[in-house]
Motif scaffolding. Structure first.
Motif, short mmCIF file in Angstrom:
data_model
loop_
_atom_site.label_atom_id
_atom_site.label_comp_id
_atom_site.label_asym_id
_atom_site.label_seq_id
_atom_site.Cartn_x
_atom_site.Cartn_y
_atom_site.Cartn_z
N ASP A 207 1.15 -1.12 0.39
CA ASP A 207 0.08 0.17 0.27
C ASP A 207 1.46 0.81 -0.27
O ASP A 207 0.19 2.63 0.47
CB ASP A 207 -1.17 0.42 1.07
CG ASP A 207 -0.67 -0.17 3.17
OD1 ASP A 207 0.76 -0.17 2.56
OD2 ASP A 207 -0.77 0.23 3.50
N SER A 208 2.17 1.17 -0.70
CA SER A 208 2.99 1.74 -0.26
C SER A 208 2.08 3.32 -1.56
O SER A 208 2.98 4.58 -1.13
CB SER A 208 3.80 1.80 -0.62
OG SER A 208 4.34 1.25 -1.71
N LEU A 209 1.96 2.93 -2.49
CA LEU A 209 1.24 4.04 -3.14
C LEU A 209 0.03 4.76 -2.83
O LEU A 209 0.16 6.08 -2.92
CB LEU A 209 1.22 3.29 -4.78
CG LEU A 209 2.12 2.98 -5.93
CD1 LEU A 209 1.20 2.09 -7.23
CD2 LEU A 209 3.26 3.66 -5.58
N ASP A 210 -0.70 4.28 -2.46
CA ASP A 210 -1.86 4.78 -1.24
C ASP A 210 -1.39 5.55 -0.84
O ASP A 210 -1.79 6.44 -0.45
CB ASP A 210 -2.61 3.31 -1.39
CG ASP A 210 -3.35 2.85 -2.10
OD1 ASP A 210 -3.15 3.49 -3.00
OD2 ASP A 210 -3.74 1.41 -1.57
N TYR A 211 -0.26 5.44 0.30
CA TYR A 211 0.50 6.35 1.25
C TYR A 211 0.50 7.19 0.61
O TYR A 211 1.08 8.18 1.85
CB TYR A 211 1.73 4.96 2.03
CG TYR A 211 2.31 5.88 3.03
CD1 TYR A 211 1.48 6.08 4.44
CD2 TYR A 211 3.52 5.92 3.23
CE1 TYR A 211 1.84 6.81 5.23
CE2 TYR A 211 3.93 6.97 4.63
CZ TYR A 211 3.21 7.33 5.33
OH TYR A 211 4.03 7.51 6.65
N ILE A 212 1.69 7.04 -0.42
CA ILE A 212 2.43 8.38 -1.73
C ILE A 212 1.11 9.64 -1.09
O ILE A 212 1.23 11.02 -1.34
CB ILE A 212 3.34 7.76 -2.18
CG1 ILE A 212 4.39 7.40 -1.42
CG2 ILE A 212 3.52 9.33 -2.79
CD1 ILE A 212 5.22 6.67 -2.65
N GLU A 213 0.49 8.82 -1.94
CA GLU A 213 -0.66 9.70 -2.72
C GLU A 213 -1.47 10.22 -1.17
O GLU A 213 -2.10 11.58 -1.33
CB GLU A 213 -1.77 8.81 -3.00
CG GLU A 213 -2.82 9.08 -3.95
CD GLU A 213 -4.07 8.21 -4.89
OE1 GLU A 213 -5.33 8.32 -4.41
OE2 GLU A 213 -3.44 7.62 -5.94
N ARG A 214 -2.01 9.68 -0.04
CA ARG A 214 -2.92 10.36 0.42
C ARG A 214 -1.74 11.45 1.29
O ARG A 214 -2.12 12.66 1.69
CB ARG A 214 -2.67 9.10 1.91
CG ARG A 214 -3.24 9.72 3.40
CD ARG A 214 -4.80 10.00 3.28
NE ARG A 214 -5.58 10.79 4.45
CZ ARG A 214 -6.15 11.68 4.49
NH1 ARG A 214 -6.38 12.44 2.96
NH2 ARG A 214 -6.57 11.48 6.11
N ILE A 215 -0.74 11.51 1.13
CA ILE A 215 0.45 11.97 1.98
C ILE A 215 0.25 13.36 0.78
O ILE A 215 0.49 14.52 1.06
CB ILE A 215 2.13 11.70 1.90
CG1 ILE A 215 2.52 10.51 3.46
CG2 ILE A 215 2.98 13.26 2.29
CD1 ILE A 215 3.68 10.05 3.53
N ASP A 216 0.20 13.50 -0.47
CA ASP A 216 -0.02 14.30 -0.97
C ASP A 216 -0.63 15.39 -1.37
O ASP A 216 -1.25 16.59 -1.57
CB ASP A 216 0.33 13.66 -2.65
CG ASP A 216 1.97 13.62 -2.93
OD1 ASP A 216 2.89 13.54 -2.58
OD2 ASP A 216 1.79 12.41 -4.45
N GLU A 217 -2.04 14.40 -0.61
CA GLU A 217 -2.94 14.81 -0.91
C GLU A 217 -3.34 15.50 0.62
O GLU A 217 -3.75 17.57 0.61
CB GLU A 217 -4.15 13.83 -0.43
CG GLU A 217 -5.91 14.40 0.15
CD GLU A 217 -7.03 13.33 0.01
OE1 GLU A 217 -8.00 13.51 0.85
OE2 GLU A 217 -6.67 12.47 -0.74
N LEU A 218 -2.15 15.55 1.53
CA LEU A 218 -2.76 16.15 3.33
C LEU A 218 -1.61 17.74 2.81
O LEU A 218 -1.88 19.11 2.70
CB LEU A 218 -2.10 15.25 4.29
CG LEU A 218 -2.78 14.07 4.51
CD1 LEU A 218 -2.30 12.97 5.63
CD2 LEU A 218 -4.70 15.12 4.65
N LEU A 219 -0.65 17.51 1.82
CA LEU A 219 0.40 18.01 1.44
C LEU A 219 -0.50 19.45 0.48
O LEU A 219 -0.05 20.63 0.83
CB LEU A 219 1.44 17.80 1.21
CG LEU A 219 2.21 17.35 1.77
CD1 LEU A 219 3.11 17.00 1.04
CD2 LEU A 219 2.65 17.75 3.38
N GLY A 220 -1.00 19.13 -0.70
CA GLY A 220 -1.88 20.42 -0.81
C GLY A 220 -3.11 20.77 -0.25
O GLY A 220 -3.27 22.16 -0.75
#
Length: 111
Positions: free
Chosen positions: A97-110
């Motif tokens: 689930d590393s891609l989901d984790y990265i996507e979630r971090i990008d969403e939070l940073l945005g």
């Protein structure tokens, strides 16, 4: 020296498992399974494979199907690598689930 052999065998198993999943998921339209990482134990008896499943909604259903068919996947893997390996390792599959984790971090940073 042992670690080099483990890495070589892990790459071989990753390649062959990805080909197996590619041929199996061809029948299921709109589903893609990628083998992102493979780790093998020092005694070469246990292979841990991390799978990335697209779309994420089908991941639980596909993982149940994969766990139910572990023996047939191991058998097919054995027929593909029987000339390179003496013992075919026991297979363990986990969702990567590393891609989901990265996507979630990008969403939070945005935000």
């Amino acid at each position: 020296m042992q670690e080099t052999r483990q890495n070589r065998i892990a790459r071989l198993l990753q390649k062959e498992l990805s080909l197996i999943f590619q041929s199996q998921t061809r029948m299921m339209r709109g589903t893609m399974v990628s083998v992102t990482k493979v780790k093998i134990s020092p005694d070469l008896s246990i292979c841990t494979a991390y799978l990335s499943i697209f779309p994420g909604e089908k991941s639980e259903e596909l993982m149940e199907n994969i766990h139910a068919n572990e023996k047939s996947i191991r058998y097919e893997l054995g027929t593909r690598v029987r000339n390179q390996l003496r013992i075919i390792p026991e297979l363990r599959f986990f969702i990567d689930d590393s891609l989901d984790y990265i996507e979630r971090i990008d969403e939070l940073l945005g935000k």
